[in-house]
Design a protein around this motif. Structure first.
Motif, PDB file in Angstrom:
ATOM      1  N   MET A 131       0.823  -1.206   0.000  1.00  0.00           N
ATOM      2  CA  MET A 131       0.000   0.000   0.000  1.00  0.00           C
ATOM      3  C   MET A 131       0.860   1.261   0.000  1.00  0.00           C
ATOM      4  N   VAL A 132       1.935   1.277   0.788  1.00  0.00           N
ATOM      5  CA  VAL A 132       2.837   2.439   0.815  1.00  0.00           C
ATOM      6  C   VAL A 132       3.511   2.616  -0.539  1.00  0.00           C
ATOM      7  N   GLY A 133       3.985   1.512  -1.127  1.00  0.00           N
ATOM      8  CA  GLY A 133       4.610   1.604  -2.448  1.00  0.00           C
ATOM      9  C   GLY A 133       3.653   2.118  -3.500  1.00  0.00           C
ATOM     10  N   GLN A 134       2.378   1.671  -3.478  1.00  0.00           N
ATOM     11  CA  GLN A 134       1.391   2.157  -4.438  1.00  0.00           C
ATOM     12  C   GLN A 134       1.143   3.657  -4.279  1.00  0.00           C
ATOM     13  N   GLU A 135       1.096   4.141  -3.060  1.00  0.00           N
ATOM     14  CA  GLU A 135       0.872   5.567  -2.839  1.00  0.00           C
ATOM     15  C   GLU A 135       2.004   6.411  -3.433  1.00  0.00           C
TER      16      GLU A 135
END
Length: 817
Positions: free
Chosen positions: A589-593
């Protein structure tokens, strides 16, 4: 008496006629001599060819005979001596005859003082000058002939002569090296260089004896070829510098301040190429080739509920679906210790690549700052500024008209920069009014920063509510509200800061640094507000993960009890990976953001470039003749290139790459593509749509300022990543560190499994805080000492430079007086 006078007059006439006849005979003789000399010069090549053929024939005839080498050398030396004597005798005879003829002409002209004879004297003087030039040419030809006659074979030379010849060749080589600094006319330098090169090429191979001569000739030949290869390779390396000519052209038209941005962009491109090579070669490729394939385990399979929309464009644009379950993100990687037939340590490699990219970035940034500081030097570099520019600016090796035009524009721009520097140094304004306006400007900037931070926090909290309700129930703007608001703030706030900076009346370079600092504070506040909101979302994901863990254990127990009986002997029931329940992977999720933030920022930059620069330039260009006022001189006019906004955009884009690359290994590849396209697009926009700044200035002090801000953002962007690695436990069912309490436990596991016991003990002792903290303290003291020493050296250099200036001024005044 009358008859006697008549006889005397007749005698004088006869003597005058005889002198005239003698002069005519002398002129004819000179003409015949000049013709003969010309014929001799023309016939020399034929004579040389005949002599060469005759020598070759005599060598063939006497090839089978064996003669004594010493006698042969004596015979040859005797012949050479005789030819030398004959040549010198002929020279002296010719010079004596020419001097006698010139003396006769001079005596005859002195006796007759009429106007016609004066004209003849002038003609005779011109004729003598022509003859002198011919004699100089003949002497040169004779020197060449003498050198040709003096040329002998190496076998016929004695060791003493070889030694003298070697010294002469060495002297000529040294002369060629130092010829450039000789205070000689250019014509003399060229003649000397040509003669020295011919001499070296002629006699360099004769410095060996016997069999060693061929080896020496081979060494000399290979040395020359190696030097030529080095020169060609240096030229090739210079030509291979990417975008060098584009940057030079931009610098010639827009000044060094705009060119410094493109040089910084090229440097960032090189850094990201290294980061991309590390992540692609040591993380993504090994997992794709040696890891488990797609669909083998749940973390590498799209859930059954998402399979229907996994290939939709809207889902892929948000990096969901199949993009989420690929090597682009953290959650796809398996926690298996060794993969493939190479037994590649995937978790260890992932952790070390993440740490290595940050360490490499620190090293390169600090090294570049040190090199820029060494190149800039100490003290002021404005001594005799205009004199240097007037007398040393032009490059006389330019042969291309387009390059000459660029150089002319560059010199003109540099003069504008120097004039502005001189005007700013002599400016004297009202101090109280200036201070009041600067305080007001800073207050307005602080209000803008506080408002932008509150807006981002509000938007992030609102997006969390949308996420709890389900993003599929909201519009595209509501799903991407955070990224779009951050991009719009980064686009419009620098323009507002630029308007506010007009109140301060700073030097353009100082104004640029203040502008960069304010935009830096804006971007940093926005980024850390975004990270704080992201931490709240991580905590929500971890709470959801605990619930999923409990549900998975219940599901496994119920599934086992419902499908397998006590006395069953059949095959066990298998479950597809897509049907297995899984927890929310907060790392993915952090990487996608961060990937979405990079993509939205890139699209905003390109759209702003096309609308704000290109369409504005088209509007001004084609509607200026039919508008009510002058669009080029008034509003909206052509846009200027915003150096500060573009530099800060690059720096914060790189900060997001450093911050999110650990959770999304695809980020360096995306940044390389972005920088590559930005270089071509922005170069085109600058040359076609922008105009030079009204107040151009040198960017000599700006490059290190860029690097200082990049170092600060590197430090601030690594803090959140280090915090998450050290304090937050990894997800239990995704990523290479799943199943561990902390991500750095992979180091301890590797030391215990793959290294001897004593090595792990040494490492544990070395990582003890009791040793690490004193070492850090010692490093800080050493840095402080070196900084103090360098500061004292700088002050001493400045004092010495002032003393030298005063000494030179007193010396010049003494000479003038």
């Amino acid at each position: 008496p009358e008859e006697h006078e008549r006889e005397r007059h007749r005698g004088k006439r006869r003597e005058g006629d005889r002198e005239k006849k003698k002069r005519g005979h002398g002129k004819r003789r000179k003409a015949s001599r000049s013709r003969e000399r010309e014929e001799e010069v023309q016939a020399r090549p034929d004579k040389r060819e005949r002599e060469r053929r005759r020598r070759a024939k005599s060598d063939r005839e006497t090839g089978g005979r064996q003669r004594d080498e010493e006698g042969k050398a004596k015979i040859k030396s005797g012949k050479v001596a005789k030819t030398k004597k004959n040549i010198t005798n002929e020279k002296t005879k010719k010079q004596e005859e020419e001097e006698e003829s010139e003396d006769r002409n001079a005596k005859g002209k002195k006796k007759h003082g009429s106007a016609k004879k004066e004209e003849k004297q002038e003609d005779g003087g011109r004729h003598r000058e022509k003859e002198k030039t011919k004699e100089v040419k003949k002497k040169k030809h004779k020197k060449v002939e003498d050198n040709e006659e003096k040329e002998v074979r190496p076998e016929s030379l004695t060791p003493e002569e070889l030694e003298r010849l070697k010294e002469a060749v060495d002297d000529r080589k040294k002369l060629i090296q130092v010829l450039r600094g000789k205070p000689w006319p250019m014509k003399k330098k060229l003649v000397t260089l040509r003669e020295s090169q011919q001499f070296v090429e002629k006699y360099e191979g004769a410095l060996g004896k016997g069999k060693g001569r061929k080896l020496y000739v081979y060494k000399v030949m290979m040395t020359k070829k190696w030097m030529k290869f080095q020169r060609d390779f240096e030229n090739f390396r210079t030509a291979c510098i990417p975008w060098e000519m584009k940057i030079k052209e931009i610098e010639s038209h827009f000044g060094s301040s705009v060119a410094s941005y493109f040089i910084f962009l090229r440097w960032m491109y090189g850094i990201n190429m290294i980061l991309f090579g590390l992540t692609f070669g040591l993380v993504m490729v090994p997992e794709a080739l040696m890891g488990r394939p797609y669909g083998s385990i749940p973390r590498k399979t799209v859930p059954r509920a998402e399979e229907a929309s996994a290939m939709d464009f809207a889902v892929l644009w948000d990096f969901g679906g199949y993009a989420q379950y690929s090597v682009l993100f953290y959650g796809y990687y398996n926690n298996q210790r060794a993969i493939g037939w190479l037994k590649f340590r995937m978790p260890l490699s992932y952790f070390l690549v993440g740490v290595g990219t940050v360490a490499y970035s620190y090293m390169v940034v600090i090294r570049t700052m040190a090199r820029n500081a060494n190149e800039s030097g100490v003290g002021d570099d404005n001594s005799f500024n205009f004199s240097w520019k007037v007398f040393t600016s032009w490059d006389y090796l330019i042969g291309n008209p387009e390059t000459a035009d660029n150089k002319f524009a560059s010199i003109t721009t540099s003069f504008k920069e120097a004039i502005l520097e001189e005007q700013e140094s002599c400016k004297d304004d009202n101090i109280h009014l200036t201070r009041f306006l600067r305080v007001l400007a800073n207050f307005l900037v602080l209000c803008c920063l506080a408002g932008s931070g509150y807006l981002i926090y509000f938007v992030v909290r609102r997006s969390q509510k949308f996420a709890l309700d389900g993003l599929e129930n909201h519009t595209w703007w509501e799903r991407n509200e955070v990224n779009m608001v951050m991009s719009l703030l980064g686009m419009f706030c620098p323009m507002l800061f630029d308007v506010i900076s007009a109140l301060e009346n700073y030097h353009p370079r100082v104004a640029l640094q203040w502008q960069l600092g304010r935009i830096f504070a804006l971007f940093l506040g926005n980024l850390y507000t975004f990270i704080i909101a992201l931490m709240d979302e991580i905590n929500l994901k971890r709470e959801e993960e605990n619930i999923v863990k409990f549900n998975i254990t219940t599901w496994e127990a119920s599934f086992y009890n419902g499908t397998v009986s006590e006395n069953s002997t059949g095959l066990p029931f298998t479950v597809q990976p897509a049907d297995v329940p899984r927890g929310p992977c907060w790392e993915t999720m952090v990487g996608q953001e961060f990937v979405r933030l990079i993509i939205s920022d890139t699209m905003t930059t390109y759209i702003t470039l096309l609308i704000g620069d290109f369409l504005r330039a088209v509007f001004v260009r084609f509607l200026n003749h039919c508008w009510c006022w002058d669009l080029e001189a008034g509003f909206p006019s052509y846009s200027e290139f915003d150096v500060s906004g573009n530099v800060l955009g690059l720096i914060f884009n790189q900060g997001m790459i450093w911050m999110g690359a650990f959770y999304a290994p695809c980020l360096p590849a995306l940044n390389v593509l972005r920088l590559h396209v930005s270089m071509y697009l922005q170069c085109w926009a600058v040359m076609c749509c922008n105009v030079p700044q009204e107040r151009v200035f040198k960017a000599s002090g700006s490059n290190n300022f860029y690097m200082a801000m990049l170092l600060v953002i590197l430090f601030l962007s690594t803090l959140p990543a280090i915090y998450t690695i050290v304090t937050i436990p990894p997800s239990f069912d995704c990523g290479p560190f799943s199943g561990k309490k902390r991500m750095f436990d992979v180091i301890q596991e590797t030391l215990e499994s793959d290294f001897p016991a004593w090595f792990s003990k040494v490492f544990s002792y070395a990582s003890n805080p009791g040793l690490v903290l004193p070492f850090i303290l010692l490093m800080i003291l050493a840095i402080y000492y070196l900084q103090s020493t360098s500061k004292s050296y700088k002050e001493a250099n400045v004092e010495l430079k002032k003393k030298l200036q005063t000494v030179t001024q007193t010396f010049i005044l003494g000479n003038c007086s």
